[in-house]
Design a protein around this motif. Structure first.
Motif, PDB file in Angstrom:
ATOM      1  N   TRP A   1       0.667  -1.178  -0.148  1.00  0.00           N
ATOM      2  CA  TRP A   1      -0.007   0.018  -0.281  1.00  0.00           C
ATOM      3  C   TRP A   1       0.864   1.175  -0.040  1.00  0.00           C
ATOM      4  O   TRP A   1       0.677   2.202  -0.809  1.00  0.00           O
ATOM      5  N   ALA A   2       1.764   1.314   0.658  1.00  0.00           N
ATOM      6  CA  ALA A   2       2.966   2.279   0.783  1.00  0.00           C
ATOM      7  C   ALA A   2       3.405   2.418  -0.519  1.00  0.00           C
ATOM      8  O   ALA A   2       3.510   3.692  -0.962  1.00  0.00           O
ATOM      9  N   MET A   3       4.002   1.615  -1.315  1.00  0.00           N
ATOM     10  CA  MET A   3       4.286   1.784  -2.665  1.00  0.00           C
ATOM     11  C   MET A   3       3.424   2.366  -3.579  1.00  0.00           C
ATOM     12  O   MET A   3       3.517   3.154  -4.403  1.00  0.00           O
ATOM     13  N   THR A   4       2.082   1.766  -3.476  1.00  0.00           N
ATOM     14  CA  THR A   4       1.005   2.152  -4.392  1.00  0.00           C
ATOM     15  C   THR A   4       0.609   3.567  -3.988  1.00  0.00           C
ATOM     16  O   THR A   4       0.673   4.417  -5.156  1.00  0.00           O
TER      17      THR A   4
ATOM     18  N   VAL B   1     -12.700 -12.520  12.584  1.00  0.00           N
ATOM     19  CA  VAL B   1     -13.058 -11.044  12.456  1.00  0.00           C
ATOM     20  C   VAL B   1     -12.434 -10.024  13.167  1.00  0.00           C
ATOM     21  O   VAL B   1     -11.889  -9.030  12.628  1.00  0.00           O
ATOM     22  N   ILE B   2     -11.923 -10.407  14.469  1.00  0.00           N
ATOM     23  CA  ILE B   2     -11.236  -9.576  15.053  1.00  0.00           C
ATOM     24  C   ILE B   2      -9.678  -9.117  14.600  1.00  0.00           C
ATOM     25  O   ILE B   2      -8.951  -8.187  14.447  1.00  0.00           O
ATOM     26  N   SER B   3      -9.131 -10.472  14.085  1.00  0.00           N
ATOM     27  CA  SER B   3      -7.646 -10.495  13.572  1.00  0.00           C
ATOM     28  C   SER B   3      -7.915  -9.548  12.144  1.00  0.00           C
ATOM     29  O   SER B   3      -6.906  -8.973  11.783  1.00  0.00           O
ATOM     30  N   VAL B   4      -8.875  -9.882  11.381  1.00  0.00           N
ATOM     31  CA  VAL B   4      -8.910  -9.070   9.994  1.00  0.00           C
ATOM     32  C   VAL B   4      -9.099  -7.523  10.340  1.00  0.00           C
ATOM     33  O   VAL B   4      -8.199  -6.751   9.736  1.00  0.00           O
ATOM     34  N   PHE B   5      -9.917  -7.308  11.436  1.00  0.00           N
ATOM     35  CA  PHE B   5     -10.069  -5.925  11.537  1.00  0.00           C
ATOM     36  C   PHE B   5      -8.830  -5.431  12.079  1.00  0.00           C
ATOM     37  O   PHE B   5      -8.377  -4.103  11.793  1.00  0.00           O
ATOM     38  N   GLN B   6      -7.861  -6.127  12.871  1.00  0.00           N
ATOM     39  CA  GLN B   6      -6.763  -5.532  13.532  1.00  0.00           C
ATOM     40  C   GLN B   6      -5.662  -5.170  12.558  1.00  0.00           C
ATOM     41  O   GLN B   6      -5.023  -4.328  12.485  1.00  0.00           O
ATOM     42  N   SER B   7      -5.607  -6.401  11.519  1.00  0.00           N
ATOM     43  CA  SER B   7      -4.720  -6.097  10.180  1.00  0.00           C
ATOM     44  C   SER B   7      -5.048  -4.863   9.573  1.00  0.00           C
ATOM     45  O   SER B   7      -4.335  -4.117   8.883  1.00  0.00           O
ATOM     46  N   VAL B   8      -6.457  -4.583   9.404  1.00  0.00           N
ATOM     47  CA  VAL B   8      -6.925  -3.495   8.519  1.00  0.00           C
ATOM     48  C   VAL B   8      -6.452  -2.122   9.332  1.00  0.00           C
ATOM     49  O   VAL B   8      -6.138  -1.131   8.693  1.00  0.00           O
ATOM     50  N   VAL B   9      -6.765  -1.910  10.416  1.00  0.00           N
ATOM     51  CA  VAL B   9      -6.344  -1.022  11.468  1.00  0.00           C
ATOM     52  C   VAL B   9      -4.737  -0.808  11.203  1.00  0.00           C
ATOM     53  O   VAL B   9      -4.291   0.204  11.047  1.00  0.00           O
ATOM     54  N   MET B  10      -3.932  -1.883  11.329  1.00  0.00           N
ATOM     55  CA  MET B  10      -2.424  -1.503  11.354  1.00  0.00           C
ATOM     56  C   MET B  10      -2.206  -0.878   9.812  1.00  0.00           C
ATOM     57  O   MET B  10      -1.332   0.013   9.689  1.00  0.00           O
TER      58      MET B  10
ATOM     59  N   ALA C   1      -4.090   0.825   7.803  1.00  0.00           N
ATOM     60  CA  ALA C   1      -4.596   2.108   7.517  1.00  0.00           C
ATOM     61  C   ALA C   1      -3.589   2.878   8.857  1.00  0.00           C
ATOM     62  O   ALA C   1      -3.572   4.179   8.150  1.00  0.00           O
ATOM     63  N   ALA C   2      -3.341   2.469   9.749  1.00  0.00           N
ATOM     64  CA  ALA C   2      -2.366   3.303  10.718  1.00  0.00           C
ATOM     65  C   ALA C   2      -1.098   3.725   9.884  1.00  0.00           C
ATOM     66  O   ALA C   2      -0.508   4.544  10.337  1.00  0.00           O
ATOM     67  N   VAL C   3      -0.635   2.935   9.224  1.00  0.00           N
ATOM     68  CA  VAL C   3       0.783   3.179   8.597  1.00  0.00           C
ATOM     69  C   VAL C   3       0.377   3.927   7.279  1.00  0.00           C
ATOM     70  O   VAL C   3       0.939   5.122   7.150  1.00  0.00           O
ATOM     71  N   ASN C   4      -0.697   3.840   6.577  1.00  0.00           N
ATOM     72  CA  ASN C   4      -0.854   4.352   4.995  1.00  0.00           C
ATOM     73  C   ASN C   4      -1.598   5.780   5.194  1.00  0.00           C
ATOM     74  O   ASN C   4      -1.402   6.450   4.176  1.00  0.00           O
ATOM     75  N   VAL C   5      -2.682   5.856   6.046  1.00  0.00           N
ATOM     76  CA  VAL C   5      -3.470   7.125   6.036  1.00  0.00           C
ATOM     77  C   VAL C   5      -2.789   8.139   6.326  1.00  0.00           C
ATOM     78  O   VAL C   5      -2.624   9.253   5.728  1.00  0.00           O
ATOM     79  N   PRO C   6      -1.643   7.994   7.070  1.00  0.00           N
ATOM     80  CA  PRO C   6      -0.829   9.384   7.609  1.00  0.00           C
ATOM     81  C   PRO C   6       0.107   9.802   6.329  1.00  0.00           C
ATOM     82  O   PRO C   6       0.104  10.873   5.949  1.00  0.00           O
ATOM     83  N   LEU C   7       0.535   8.537   5.692  1.00  0.00           N
ATOM     84  CA  LEU C   7       1.160   8.659   4.392  1.00  0.00           C
ATOM     85  C   LEU C   7       0.420   9.566   3.417  1.00  0.00           C
ATOM     86  O   LEU C   7       0.995  10.243   2.775  1.00  0.00           O
ATOM     87  N   TYR C   8      -0.810   9.137   3.237  1.00  0.00           N
ATOM     88  CA  TYR C   8      -1.573   9.655   2.193  1.00  0.00           C
ATOM     89  C   TYR C   8      -1.955  11.002   2.540  1.00  0.00           C
ATOM     90  O   TYR C   8      -1.926  11.682   1.377  1.00  0.00           O
ATOM     91  N   ILE C   9      -2.377  11.264   3.843  1.00  0.00           N
ATOM     92  CA  ILE C   9      -2.462  12.951   4.029  1.00  0.00           C
ATOM     93  C   ILE C   9      -1.354  13.536   4.025  1.00  0.00           C
ATOM     94  O   ILE C   9      -1.248  14.649   3.602  1.00  0.00           O
ATOM     95  N   MET C  10      -0.195  13.063   4.193  1.00  0.00           N
ATOM     96  CA  MET C  10       1.050  13.888   4.171  1.00  0.00           C
ATOM     97  C   MET C  10       1.275  14.138   2.752  1.00  0.00           C
ATOM     98  O   MET C  10       1.696  15.145   2.315  1.00  0.00           O
TER      99      MET C  10
END
Length: 523
Positions: free
Chosen positions: A12-15, A496-505, A507-516
């Motif tokens: 996702w970061a490279m994308t 479901v909890i495991s998938v949600f945790q992965s999605v949050v992780m 997003a936590a890395v790439n959303v700030p990158l996208y906003i930046m």
């Protein structure tokens, strides 16, 4: 799952880095200033650095409340404006300015609903235009001069500006006069307000434009000329537009406010107007916009063939998936060329990133990400090796089990009674001994007695034990079903909890990158 999550974070970061930054560098690698044809300079040679470089943009058409029918101030309109503006800002700063043009030329339609905006709304759109293209209050970049054409979305046609005269004065106060000429190197650029040319004969603005054109025709300048008009010149219906066209050809359409009144819309100038304009200016090249798509047309004239380039829109929200701009090289002033020389200018069409495709890519990658997180096994990347081990184990077990089954099917058991009266089952030898007389009837072996007739009792006892076990299983059946159902629900919730945790992780890395990346280009 952790390994997959880390991998997806990197993907996702490279994308995002490509879609929000690297994609806008591609025109720098795919485009270049077109070389000039051989011309004679004062030093009897031509040099690439001598040519004058012009970047040509058409139809930015900044979105406003008239664009999509969205209510003013709504979140949807604000989002549409932001993502359209930041695309053009990125394109201008990352794809156009690095070419270091000597002049930037806009072919009209800076605004979308220009004639219908209030003074406050028009000023807000103007501030956005300055921010996107880094223009100061005088309409100039910090080091590059800028020239403008008026478009129908800036002042309207005769049927509009005649009802709202202030739109003309409002435009001229900011961008200057609408009919003018300027010299670029050895080439003269003629700017004509095309919206007024097919207006009523007694209209003031129409008279001003045609007076300017007639004065041009009387001038005996020796400079080659390039005609700039927002509305393309006339061409017969279904005229081919060349290989760069990405949409169907739009044929001539003219709308009037009423009988004998002004025009409210037209695709191309009329044939009479186009012929008069070409005959008066005698250009070696025509540049136009308005159509939002690329089109190249050859116009036959009494003084030779004239090529017209209609440029596509600079925005990704104006109906063209392939926004573009043009690099134009003009002959330097030191060159010696004839008045009608076609070698005085050279053009190269450049395409910008396809923003719609980038967003489709993001959406597809999001779906793939969820799919992988849902189906990914618990053991992660080790699952492939474990699957191979399991398959090998099954093969070994199958061969061993089949061998044991064969032995069990081929062997027989006999009951042995010892002297104390206890019964024992003993496997018979695989090879049968030759029958003897003692096989008939009872056979004595030490203290044990063989009783073949007892086989029936053993079968009966086995049946009874099976019955008891089945009864016990039937009693515990309901408990087993309940525990299985409970285990399935627990596993599902954990998944479901495991998938949600992965999605949050991710997003936590790439959303700030996208906003930046967004604010890096916006601020």
């Amino acid at each position: 799952m952790k390994g997959l999550t880390l991998l997806l974070c990197g993907v996702w970061a490279m994308t995002l880095l490509y879609g929000e930054m690297v994609a806008f560098w591609i025109p720098l690698w795919a485009c270049s200033w077109p070389p000039m044809a051989a011309t004679t300079t004062s030093a009897n040679h031509s040099r690439m650095n001598d040519q004058v470089k012009v970047a040509v943009l058409a139809d930015p058409q900044l979105m406003d409340r008239t664009s999509l029918g969205l209510s003013p101030g709504s979140l949807a309109l604000e989002a549409a404006q932001f993502y359209t503006d930041i695309y053009m800002r990125r394109s201008f700063h990352a794809s156009v300015l690095p070419f270091k043009p000597d002049l930037i030329l806009f072919l009209g339609d800076m605004f979308d609903g220009g004639p219908y905006l209030s003074d406050q709304e028009w000023q807000e759109s103007l501030n956005r235009l300055r921010h996107i293209f880094k223009l100061n209050d005088q309409g100039r970049n910090s080091y590059i001069p800028v020239s403008y054409l008026s478009g129908n979305h800036d002042i309207g046609y005769s049927g509009v500006y005649s009802l709202y005269p202030k739109v003309v004065s409002r435009y001229e106060n900011e961008f200057g006069v609408r009919n003018y000429r300027f010299l670029v190197g050895k080439v003269e650029f003629i700017v004509v307000d095309a919206q007024t040319l097919d207006g009523p004969k007694d209209d003031t603005q129409t008279s001003l434009s045609w007076t300017f054109v007639r004065n041009i025709s009387k001038d005996s300048t020796l400079h080659p000329r390039v005609l700039l008009t927002h509305i393309p010149l006339y061409r017969p219906d279904d005229t081919p537009c060349g290989s760069h066209r990405s949409s169907p050809v739009i044929n001539q359409r003219v709308s009037f406010a009423g009988p004998g009144q002004g025009i409210t819309y037209q695709n191309y100038l009329s044939k009479e107007t186009s012929d008069s304009l070409l005959g008066a200016v005698k250009p070696i090249l025509v540049l136009s916009g308005h159509d939002h798509d690329q089109c190249t047309v050859i116009h036959p004239t009494p003084f030779g063939l004239v090529e017209e380039h209609t440029l596509g829109t600079f925005s990704w929200q104006q109906g063209n998936l392939y926004p573009s701009f043009m690099l134009l090289s003009a002959a330097p002033r030191s060159s010696t060329i004839e008045r009608d020389s076609r070698n005085a200018v050279s053009t190269h069409l450049c395409f910008l990133p396809m923003q719609t495709h980038i967003y489709i890519w993001y959406l597809s990658q999001f779906v793939i990400t969820l799919f992988l997180l849902i189906i990914w096994p618990k053991n992660g990347f080790n699952c492939f090796g474990r699957c191979i081990d399991i398959i090998k184990g099954i093969g070994r077990r199958f061969s061993t089990t089949s061998k044991e089954k064969d032995e069990e099917e081929n062997c027989e058991y006999e009951m042995i009674w010892d002297a104390e009266g206890s019964m024992h089952l003993i496997k018979k030898a695989s090879k049968k001994a030759p029958p003897t007389k003692s096989d008939i009837g009872l056979t004595g072996r030490g203290n044990a007695v063989v009783r073949p007739s007892a086989r029936k009792n053993i079968v009966a006892e086995q049946d009874a034990s099976v019955f008891v076990e089945m009864s016990a299983d039937s009693k515990s059946g309901n408990t087993g079903k309940t525990s299985k159902s409970s285990n399935s629900k627990t596993k599902f919730i954990q998944r479901v909890i495991s998938v949600f945790q992965s999605v949050v992780m991710i997003a936590a890395v790439n959303v700030p990158l996208y906003i930046m990346l967004l604010f890096k280009d916006w601020i």
